[in-house]
Design an enzyme around this catalytic site. Structure first.
Site, PDB file in Angstrom:
ATOM      1  N   LYS A   1       0.818  -1.216   0.000  1.00 57.11           N
ATOM      2  CA  LYS A   1       0.000   0.000   0.000  1.00 57.11           C
ATOM      3  C   LYS A   1       0.857   1.275   0.000  1.00 57.11           C
ATOM      4  O   LYS A   1       0.379   2.326  -0.402  1.00 57.11           O
ATOM      5  CB  LYS A   1      -0.981  -0.031   1.160  1.00 57.11           C
ATOM      6  CG  LYS A   1      -2.029  -1.101   0.922  1.00 57.11           C
ATOM      7  CD  LYS A   1      -3.157  -1.075   1.887  1.00 57.11           C
ATOM      8  CE  LYS A   1      -4.242  -2.061   1.468  1.00 57.11           C
ATOM      9  NZ  LYS A   1      -3.822  -3.480   1.687  1.00 57.11           N
TER      10      LYS A   1
HETATM   11  C1  LIG Z   1      -4.482  -4.531   1.214  1.00 55.66           C
HETATM   12  C2  LIG Z   1      -3.702  -5.766   1.105  1.00 55.66           C
HETATM   13  C3  LIG Z   1      -4.078  -6.779   0.232  1.00 55.66           C
HETATM   14  C4  LIG Z   1      -5.318  -6.696  -0.610  1.00 55.66           C
HETATM   15  O1  LIG Z   1      -5.262  -5.661  -1.551  1.00 55.66           O
HETATM   16  P1  LIG Z   1      -6.626  -5.123  -2.206  1.00 55.66           P
HETATM   17  O2  LIG Z   1      -6.214  -3.984  -3.056  1.00 55.66           O
HETATM   18  O3  LIG Z   1      -7.500  -4.722  -1.072  1.00 55.66           O
HETATM   19  O4  LIG Z   1      -7.169  -6.256  -2.974  1.00 55.66           O
HETATM   20  C5  LIG Z   1      -3.283  -7.905   0.158  1.00 55.66           C
HETATM   21  N1  LIG Z   1      -2.181  -8.025   0.920  1.00 55.66           N
HETATM   22  C6  LIG Z   1      -1.789  -7.072   1.774  1.00 55.66           C
HETATM   23  C7  LIG Z   1      -0.574  -7.295   2.597  1.00 55.66           C
HETATM   24  C8  LIG Z   1      -2.523  -5.908   1.888  1.00 55.66           C
HETATM   25  O5  LIG Z   1      -2.128  -4.961   2.729  1.00 55.66           O
END
Ligand SMILES: *Cc1c(COP(=O)(O)O)cnc(C)c1O
Length: 460
Positions: A111
């Site tokens: 993220k």
């Molecule tokens: C947010 C997240 C996901 C999922 O991503 P999305 O965009 O919500 O599908 C998967 N793995 C980790 C470690 C995350 O932080």
């Protein structure tokens, strides 16, 4: 500078420019903001293969953004200078798969790719326009800390982050609550992530409140986040293509459908993606949808991969809009159906919703098995989210074109899961070890929209 305009999936918003789209988050009609068209760059694939990560990010984002090119470049360079790897998002080989490491940012999760950029965008836009923004976010773990690290200490921005109390990993909690900057407020909500998300949606639908308190969002519904994520599909995909394959496959551990949606956009833009492997944990609304055409919510169950413990995927509406022929009326009907009955359905063609997608579930047992085996046989430690993606891609079959598995978190963020899977305490990172004794700041709060709106009002 592009002339790209943005519209709402629900058809109730006059077209706006990129910077307005960033500041809005959600469209005023409750829909999600999408670009009015998707540029095709198939003729640029060879040229783009030679670019550095930041130069590629510049080429992709300039198609969608409306700031002067020098400004765009400096926002990008600043955002990715916080990453600890010279290639920002490198790809490495681990046994039969390729791992696209998205976790070299400040909070060690993918993220950061979007939120370091979004924090910089907010700062830039507010600097130009003046004013203050109050960000409200709902997190199942990683978003919150990445958002906080994206805006901490930035002028003109206050952030409120709701997380479901006791349902994020101790490390994730520490990464959020140890940030003591004056512009950061952590709220531990007595409920689930979906409760947090519903509260946020409702507060944002209160147009007067939103305006009075200059509320903005950083959650995965913000278009700028999806945009930043499109870049790494091109980056990894084009490197793979240089090795002589024209058929790319990506395996994506999925929660809110933001990450995999970016892959879908990359494909529409002309990246030769043959297959998107959508991987969920036991919270499998999305894998059920792609295999049955029925999107129906169930209760959230806690798993080893808490950032995917989601039943209502906030970005799904964007994809559904395209699936329903870009028809805002059809989309509204479908979403109303879902809001009323907890269920919506679309027709299948040859047993599939979409020939581009394959979908499956990586349950707790197979996640642990994969972590252990990859560590033992290939010396590569997978975090539980990444392991879900690897597990599902193995299950669906690794024959054929190479599979690029998106690694969404550093294993050290989920140290206990690593111990459970391997029997050894292998998941460490100096940044996280240093948090152990850090001072923290957080307020417990009821899962109640009124109470939370009041808290925000009192602290802005
Ligand atoms: C947010 C997240 C996901 C999922 O991503 P999305 O965009 O919500 O599908 C998967 N793995 C980790 C470690 C995350 O932080």
């Amino acid at each position: 500078m592009s002339e790209m305009r943005y519209i709402s999936t629900r058809g109730g918003m006059d077209p706006i420019g990129f910077q307005d789209a960033v500041m809005c988050g959600l469209a005023p009609d409750g829909g999600l903001i999408i670009p009015a068209s998707i540029p095709n760059i198939s003729d640029k694939l060879d040229a783009w293969s030679e670019l550095s990560y930041c130069d590629l990010a510049f080429e992709v984002t300039r198609l969608y953004t409306d700031m002067p090119e020098d400004d765009l470049r400096s926002i990008i360079n600043k955002a990715y200078s916080t990453f600890r790897h010279p290639n920002v998002c490198p790809t490495v080989k681990a046994g039969p798969v390729h791992i696209l490491e998205l976790f070299h940012g400040p909070t060690l999760a993918f993220k950061d790719v979007a939120l370091q950029w979004l924090g910089g965008l907010f700062e830039y836009i507010l600097g130009k326009r003046g004013g203050h923004i109050n960000i409200l976010a709902a997190t199942s773990g990683d978003t919150g800390s990445a958002a906080i690290h994206g805006v901490r200490g930035k002028d003109g921005i206050t952030i409120f982050v709701m997380h479901p109390k006791g349902r994020v990993s101790p490390t994730q909690e520490k990464q959020m609550t140890s940030v003591l900057d004056d512009n950061v407020f952590n709220l531990a909500v007595e409920g689930t992530f979906d409760d947090c998300q519903t509260i946020m949606k409702n507060i944002f639908c209160d147009v007067e409140f939103k305006k009075e308190h200059a509320m903005g969002a950083v959650n995965s519904v913000n278009w700028a986040r999806v945009l930043a994520q499109i870049v790494y599909y091109f980056y990894a995909g084009l490197q793979m293509r240089k090795t002589g394959t024209d058929n790319l496959r990506f395996s994506v551990p999925t929660g809110n459908f933001g990450d995999v949606l970016a892959g879908w956009y990359a494909k529409q833009m002309g990246l030769p993606v043959e297959e998107l492997i959508l991987a969920t944990n036991e919270n499998d609304i999305l894998s059920r949808f792609f295999n049955s055409g029925v999107y129906s919510a169930a209760d959230v169950v806690p798993t080893l991969s808490p950032s995917m413990d989601i039943q209502v995927a906030s970005n799904f509406e964007r994809y559904l809009y395209y699936l329903l022929d870009c028809d805002a009326d059809k989309l509204r009907t479908a979403m109303n159906d879902f809001e009323e009955n907890g269920r919506l359905s679309v027709p299948l063609t040859d047993g599939k919703v979409d020939p581009l997608f394959s979908a499956g579930v990586g349950n707790t047992a197979s996640t642990m098995e994969v972590i252990k085996r990859y560590q033992k046989e290939y010396g590569y430690l997978l975090d539980p989210h990444t392991a879900v993606g690897v597990s599902v891609s193995e299950k669906l079959g690794l024959d054929g074109a190479p599979v690029i598995c998106l690694a969404t978190a550093h294993p050290a963020k989920f140290g206990q899961a690593i111990i459970d899977a391997t029997g050894e305490d292998l998941g460490h990172h100096p940044i996280l070890d240093a948090l152990e004794d850090a001072e923290t700041h957080c307020s417990d709060i009821a899962a109640d929209e009124q109470t939370i709106a009041q808290y925000v009002a009192d602290h802005t």
